[in-house]
Enzyme design. Structure first.
Site, PDB file in Angstrom:
ATOM      1  NE  ARG A 232      42.842  49.157  -8.457  1.00  0.00           N
ATOM      2  CZ  ARG A 232      43.848  48.485  -8.952  1.00  0.00           C
ATOM      3  NH1 ARG A 232      43.818  47.911 -10.012  1.00  0.00           N
ATOM      4  NH2 ARG A 232      45.040  48.534  -8.153  1.00  0.00           N
ATOM      5  CD  GLU A 260      38.150  43.239  -8.457  1.00  0.00           C
ATOM      6  OE1 GLU A 260      38.969  42.945  -7.962  1.00  0.00           O
ATOM      7  OE2 GLU A 260      37.699  43.875  -9.431  1.00  0.00           O
ATOM      8  CG  HIS A 279      41.681  42.590 -10.068  1.00  0.00           C
ATOM      9  ND1 HIS A 279      41.236  43.396  -9.094  1.00  0.00           N
ATOM     10  CD2 HIS A 279      42.857  42.880 -10.473  1.00  0.00           C
ATOM     11  CE1 HIS A 279      42.071  44.247  -9.196  1.00  0.00           C
ATOM     12  NE2 HIS A 279      43.054  44.234  -9.921  1.00  0.00           N
TER      13      HIS A 279
END
Length: 316
Positions: A232, A260, A279
């Protein structure tokens, strides 16, 4: 108190898309839209919409007074955790172990190879019709440190095995033994980081890992080492990483960032020796069939009154 008579199941797929669902449950399609498919108070089993963020994941929880299982379609549960206090006691939270390991490990290996072998520069060279030959680092004979040795970390090691690494070192929250060798405790990182050529992050995001990769962690990495993040974004202190990248001391390959999505104009986009993917670790052709098999199995067990798999915690 939860109601054992509730039988609604909220799915991010229509029921006819998932083979093997048990009878006797009321399947409701909800993939994060503004309107709910039914009263949240009647939901017994909630499958969290995939990749829709914490706001969507948490939104119906306060009304789900009869829910007994909350099932994520991600390996991590950080997007659901902010709403767990809204749930009654005894709700089982399950993750998607078994769904993402192969795809995320594939991407981790791809990021390592692409970064070491200079692929971003080759792509830019192709755009400019430039032949950029030369010598580039190999993965062979490198020392790799995997920080976060759960099922994804183990899958990453599976894929590293044929590449003739000098060694693969495993790190998790606490030390333990495995058939492949020892797993070191996270407290040992200061002595392990200086020996690693490649550091791969595959940890969950929780209070103990948020900002784990800060100035101290990064300064302990050897000059020229590669940091790969498939965990993450918030595991890494972005400002500290930028400082190391802009100095030219470290390299990075990142599937996740903080913030993000990475906004236009952010300096990380153009940091030296940095490869960024958006991602996509789990977003592959492997996701849907594996996710649907997981849901069919979990719901079959739930309908039969059997324990569900992948239990992370129980509320209350």
């Amino acid at each position: 108190m939860t109601s054992p008579s509730a039988t609604d199941v909220w799915l991010p797929f229509t029921a006819d898309e998932v083979d093997g669902l048990p009878e006797g449950l009321n399947y409701r399609y909800w993939d994060g839209g503004r309107d709910y498919p039914a009263d949240p108070a009647d939901c017994a089993f909630y499958v969290v919409p995939y990749m829709k963020g914490p706001e969507v994941a948490v939104r119906p929880l306060e009304g789900m007074r009869a829910v007994r299982v909350v099932q994520t379609l991600s390996a991590g549960i950080d997007h659901v955790e902010p709403g767990l206090g809204l749930l009654p006691a005894g709700v089982r939270l399950c993750n998607a172990k078994g769904v993402h390991e192969a795809s995320t490990a594939e991407l981790a290996l791809a990021l390592v190879l692409a970064s070491l072998r200079g692929f971003p520069g080759f792509v830019h060279g192709q755009d400019k019709e430039e032949w950029r030959s030369g010598f580039y680092p190999a993965l062979a004979d490198k020392s790799v440190l995997v920080v976060g040795y759960g099922s994804i970390g183990a899958a990453i090691e599976d894929r590293l095995e044929p590449f003739e690494c000098a060694r693969v070192v495993r790190v998790a929250r606490s030390a333990r033994a495995t058939a492949r060798g020892p797993v070191h405790a996270i407290g040992e990182l200061p002595t392990l980081l200086p020996e690693a050529d490649v550091v791969i992050l595959s940890t969950p995001l929780n209070p103990s890992t948020q900002g784990l990769v800060g100035p101290g962690f990064l300064s302990a990495m050897r000059d020229g080492a590669l940091l790969v993040n498939v965990a993450r974004g918030a595991v890494v202190d972005t400002a500290a990483l930028l400082s190391e990248l802009e100095s030219g001391r470290l390299r990075a390959a990142l599937d996740v960032t903080d913030p993000e999505p990475l906004p236009a104009g952010h300096p990380l986009w153009h940091a030296p020796n940095t490869l960024i993917t958006p991602h996509v670790g789990g977003s592959t052709s492997a996701f849907l069939p594996r996710a649907k098999r997981l849901l069919a199995g979990q719901l079959t067990r739930f309908a039969a009154g059997e324990p569900v798999d992948n239990l992370v915690l129980t509320t209350g």
